[in-house]
Write an enzyme that holds these catalytic residues in place. Structure first.
Site, short mmCIF file in Angstrom:
data_model
loop_
_atom_site.label_atom_id
_atom_site.label_comp_id
_atom_site.label_asym_id
_atom_site.label_seq_id
_atom_site.Cartn_x
_atom_site.Cartn_y
_atom_site.Cartn_z
CD GLU A 157 -2.82 -1.29 2.40
OE1 GLU A 157 -2.80 -0.38 3.23
OE2 GLU A 157 -3.55 -2.28 2.50
CG ASN A 199 -0.58 -7.04 -1.33
OD1 ASN A 199 -1.14 -7.72 -2.19
ND2 ASN A 199 -1.08 -6.86 -0.12
CG HIS A 236 -10.00 -5.88 0.59
ND1 HIS A 236 -10.24 -7.01 1.34
CD2 HIS A 236 -8.71 -5.54 0.81
CE1 HIS A 236 -9.13 -7.35 1.99
NE2 HIS A 236 -8.18 -6.48 1.68
CD GLU A 265 -4.73 -7.88 1.90
OE1 GLU A 265 -5.64 -7.14 2.32
OE2 GLU A 265 -3.52 -7.63 2.03
CG ASP A 267 -12.79 -9.13 1.73
OD1 ASP A 267 -12.58 -8.24 0.88
OD2 ASP A 267 -12.54 -8.97 2.93
O1 G2I Z 1 -7.69 -3.96 6.50
C1 G2I Z 1 -7.78 -5.11 5.72
C2 G2I Z 1 -6.45 -5.46 5.10
C3 G2I Z 1 -6.04 -4.41 4.08
N1 G2I Z 1 -4.81 -4.78 3.43
C4 G2I Z 1 -3.69 -5.06 4.31
C5 G2I Z 1 -4.05 -6.08 5.37
O2 G2I Z 1 -2.99 -6.27 6.27
C6 G2I Z 1 -5.31 -5.67 6.11
O3 G2I Z 1 -5.59 -6.71 7.05
C7 G2I Z 1 -6.15 -6.30 8.27
C8 G2I Z 1 -6.38 -7.53 9.14
O4 G2I Z 1 -7.31 -8.37 8.49
C9 G2I Z 1 -6.96 -7.10 10.49
O5 G2I Z 1 -7.03 -8.22 11.36
O6 G2I Z 1 -5.25 -5.43 8.91
C10 G2I Z 1 -5.81 -4.89 10.11
C11 G2I Z 1 -4.88 -3.81 10.66
O7 G2I Z 1 -3.56 -4.28 10.78
C12 G2I Z 1 -6.07 -6.03 11.12
O8 G2I Z 1 -6.72 -5.53 12.24
C13 G2I Z 1 -6.06 -5.65 13.44
C14 G2I Z 1 -6.70 -4.70 14.43
O9 G2I Z 1 -6.53 -3.37 13.92
C15 G2I Z 1 -6.06 -4.81 15.75
O10 G2I Z 1 -6.73 -3.98 16.68
C16 G2I Z 1 -6.06 -6.24 16.23
O11 G2I Z 1 -5.34 -6.37 17.41
O12 G2I Z 1 -6.14 -6.97 13.95
C17 G2I Z 1 -5.43 -7.14 15.14
C18 G2I Z 1 -5.44 -8.61 15.52
O13 G2I Z 1 -6.76 -9.13 15.55
#
Ligand code: G2I
Length: 338
Positions: A157, A199, A236, A265, A267
């Protein structure tokens, strides 16, 4: 041996004469899982996973049955792997890698560098000190997983949304435009066998400035010999960012630069037949482009999704296959259209 050779000669001449159809008499049986169905067309099918969910047997039953590749959703990010400068922490990521290896699944690494999910110590650095810390991070993490990660999202990103086509402002970007290529070179040196990907999200629509800006960067990297092997399109999709009509053309444009494309990713917000049809179009687009090598959905069940209220995945909260699952399985089993 001789006999079967002469039989196949007879078969070949009957095909040539138009007596027999060109397709083989015995087609490969359809795959019963996403992984098996994708494999028939030479693709992989993967899922984003979270380490703490590996303790849930309902989750792992689906994961282990249906998917051939896993991507840690958060466990390889900067804040997880280097929470304190120079002190690396690989426990949760190692657990996912071990889970995969024990079951013959492969791993996509996500992500070496991102403007988000950074530990606070990074924010205190700038200039050369930040560049050095950044490259050390890439080197240490890629070296730790060397030989165990099939593809890395080296940089995630790095481009701005909207019509500017500019880089996104970030601490890394402020160290100089060449931060991305420096990261790719460091990753190649640390793990020469991993495929190295750029990515991003919202690069699915060919007409968008962001898509074209990423395309220009990848073309420039290829021309100058910067080691880049793949482009990850996060994919997404929502009501306001639907599957574009030209999605296949976008994939082809990137592939024509000589890189693989991967849907990293995937969905799709929605439900029922509409969602199923969107998924079908996405899978068909990937199958139509030779260098589109695989698809990863960003979670297993709707309840595992980062945006669960959009019910964007292939299994419902109870682990039941949705119409979207059936559409994906069926489309994969039909294989690449020629
Ligand atoms: O936002 C969707 C994706 C966009 N592209 C990059 C990816 O890395 C991103 O993935 C999401 C994860 O699916 C989430 O699971 O990235 C978020 C932010 O890093 C992730 O959320 C985080 C929460 O912000 C935290 O509060 C939490 O502790 O997930 C963590 C673990 O559950």
């Amino acid at each position: 041996m001789r006999k079967s050779w002469s039989i196949s000669l007879v078969t070949a001449s009957l095909v040539a004469a138009g007596v027999l159809p060109v397709s083989p008499a015995v087609a490969a049986p359809p795959g019963a899982t996403l992984a098996a169905a994708a494999e028939r067309g030479g693709r992989y099918f993967g899922a984003g996973v979270q380490s703490y969910k590996l303790a849930d047997p309902a989750y792992t039953a689906i994961l282990d049955r249906e998917f051939a590749v896993v991507t840690p959703e958060n466990e390889m990010k900067l804040d997880a792997t280097e929470p304190v400068r120079g002190r690396f922490s690989f426990g949760p990521a190692d657990r996912i890698v071990a889970h995969a290896e024990q079951r013959g699944m492969r791993v996509r690494g996500h992500t070496l560098l991102w403007h988000s999910a950074q530990p606070s110590w990074l924010a205190a650095l700038q200039g050369t000190a930040l560049r050095d810390a950044m490259l050390n991070h890439v080197t240490q993490v890629a070296a730790h997983f060397r030989g165990r990660v099939q593809a890395w999202d080296v940089v995630n990103e790095a481009f701005a949304d909207g019509t500017s086509g500019a880089r996104r402002d970030s601490n890394f970007q402020r160290t100089g435009d060449d931060w991305i290529e420096a990261a790719f070179r460091a990753a190649r040196a640390a793990d020469p066998d991993a495929k190295l990907c750029y990515n991003d999200y919202n690069i699915e629509n060919r007409a968008h400035a962001k898509t074209q800006a990423v395309h220009r960067m990848v073309r420039d990297f290829r021309q100058r010999g910067v080691p880049i092997d793949c482009v990850g399109l996060q994919s997404h999709f929502t009501a306001t960012h639907p599957v574009p009509a030209d999605f296949e053309a976008t994939l082809r444009d990137f592939a024509d630069l000589g890189v693989e494309v991967q849907l990293t990713e995937l969905d799709v917000e929605g439900s029922g037949a509409t969602q199923a049809e969107d998924y079908r179009r996405v899978v068909r687009a990937c199958l139509a482009v030779d260098r589109c090598t695989g698809i990863t959905v960003w979670g297993v069940r709707d309840s595992d999704s980062w945006r669960s209220s959009a019910t964007p995945l292939l299994f419902d909260a109870n682990g039941v296959k949705k119409p979207a699952y059936t559409a994906v399985l069926d489309t994969l089993n039909r294989g690449p259209c020629r």
